[in-house]
Design an enzyme around this catalytic site. Structure first.
Site, PDB file in Angstrom:
ATOM      1  N   THR A 198       0.823  -1.208   0.000  1.00 55.97           N
ATOM      2  CA  THR A 198       0.000   0.000   0.000  1.00 55.97           C
ATOM      3  C   THR A 198       0.857   1.258   0.000  1.00 55.97           C
ATOM      4  OG1 THR A 198      -1.545   1.287   1.370  1.00 55.97           O
ATOM      5  CG2 THR A 198      -0.104  -0.226   2.528  1.00 55.97           C
TER       6      THR A 198
ATOM      7  N   TYR B 131      -1.845  -0.030  10.393  1.00 59.32           N
ATOM      8  CA  TYR B 131      -2.042  -0.714   9.113  1.00 59.32           C
ATOM      9  C   TYR B 131      -0.825  -0.544   8.207  1.00 59.32           C
ATOM     10  CZ  TYR B 131      -3.467  -1.255   4.248  1.00 59.32           C
ATOM     11  OH  TYR B 131      -3.500  -1.601   2.919  1.00 59.32           O
TER      12      TYR B 131
END
Length: 327
Positions: free
Chosen positions: A119, A143
């Protein structure tokens, strides 16, 4: 490479299922491995499914021995940024410990090609835009940190254990299969396009915009929306690259074009022909002003370029949510 078996871990989820579709279209045999905590059994359409958790080494060993895949695509992660702040333990257990367990099983089975779903959240707050792969990585939430830890582990596995990998750093995945067979289906839904479409369909009261005073062309945040089928294509190209002997590499997957939240909402109104209430509220902690990819490296190494623009993203998403989604 046609006919090769690929284990798609998390293959019943949003991006994983679209990648299974693309793998099948290109002659590969996708095998879905999923615990179905977030994935959907209805999305397993292009090959067999094996139920299991990435933290279950014995189950992984069993499935790897059964199918002997040439490569592994790894999508099985917890992804909701806000939830990662509330419950970081679950994110470390699944995203880090689970991935390390999967990597150990892959090595024991002799798999030498591994594609990892990462990501742009590993970059943290942008120092420059568009972001390229050399940008510093200082994630600002659990995350992003769990994904960054796995990226570091993969670099060590490559250097010391010979496990070659492609790390793919997504920007904003969006859209759906144009035939409406699969699409975006999260519970709860947190992504802007499905939330706004639900507002246009009358399934929500309206849409909230977090912050209208950013230093952008209209005061709202800028994001790089990439069609899920373009992401799927990049994953299959990454598998092909590794199976040809390609070296480990990290690549951005985005269009290189930024869209403000206001522009996005305007485009959704145009496609849907249904105006919906929009409320402007204060900024949300941790939101970056602008996130746009420099995707030159993916073009150079994989021969990949995005095929779908924002209007096609929204058309496919509208088709899925209006007609086919499970409501």
């Amino acid at each position: 490479m046609a006919g090769e078996t690929v284990l798609v871990v998390g293959g019943a989820g949003y991006i994983g299922s679209h990648t299974c579709l693309d793998l099948a279209n290109k002659g590969f045999q996708p095998i879905v491995y999923d615990n179905f905590s977030n994935g959907h059994r209805e999305f397993v359409k292009w090959g067999p499914a094996e139920e299991g958790d990435i933290r279950d080494r014995a189950r992984l060993d069993e499935v790897l021995a059964k199918y002997k895949p040439a490569a592994i695509l790894h999508f099985a992660a917890l992804i909701e940024v806000g939830e990662s702040v509330k419950d970081p333990v679950s994110f470390y257990e699944n995203n880090v410990i689970g991935t390390l367990t999967l990597l150990a099983a892959a090595q024991a089975a002799g798999v030498e090609a591994f594609v990892f779903s990462s990501t742009c959240a590993t970059y943290g707050l942008p120092q420059s835009v568009p972001l390229d792969e050399s940008h510093r990585q200082v994630p600002i939430n659990p995350y992003g940190r769990t994904k960054y830890i796995v990226e570091q582990a993969l670099a060590d596995y490559d250097q010391y254990k010979g496990l070659r990998s492609v790390v793919l750093r997504y920007f904003n995945a969006a859209g759906a299969d144009f035939e409406g067979r699969i699409g975006e289906w999260h519970t709860p839904e947190t992504h802007a396009i499905p939330l706004a479409i639900d507002a246009a369909l009358g399934r929500r009261q309206g849409f909230k915009v977090f912050g209208s005073d950013y230093d952008t062309r209209d005061g709202t945040c800028v994001r790089d929306y990439i069609h899920v089928l373009d992401l799927a294509d990049a994953h299959v190209r990454a598998v092909e690259y590794l199976l040809r002997g390609g070296e480990s590499v990290a690549l951005n997957l985005g269009t290189g074009t930024g869209t403000t939240v206001k522009e996005l909402l305007g485009a959704i109104e145009t496609v849907s022909e249904r105006p919906f209430p929009v409320e402007y509220v204060g900024r949300r902690e941790g939101d970056s002003t602008t996130l746009v990819a420099n995707n030159d490296k993916a073009r150079d190494i994989l021969g990949w370029s995005p095929q779908y623009d924002l209007s096609r993203i929204i058309e496919s998403a509208w088709n899925w949510h209006a007609k086919s989604n499970q409501h």
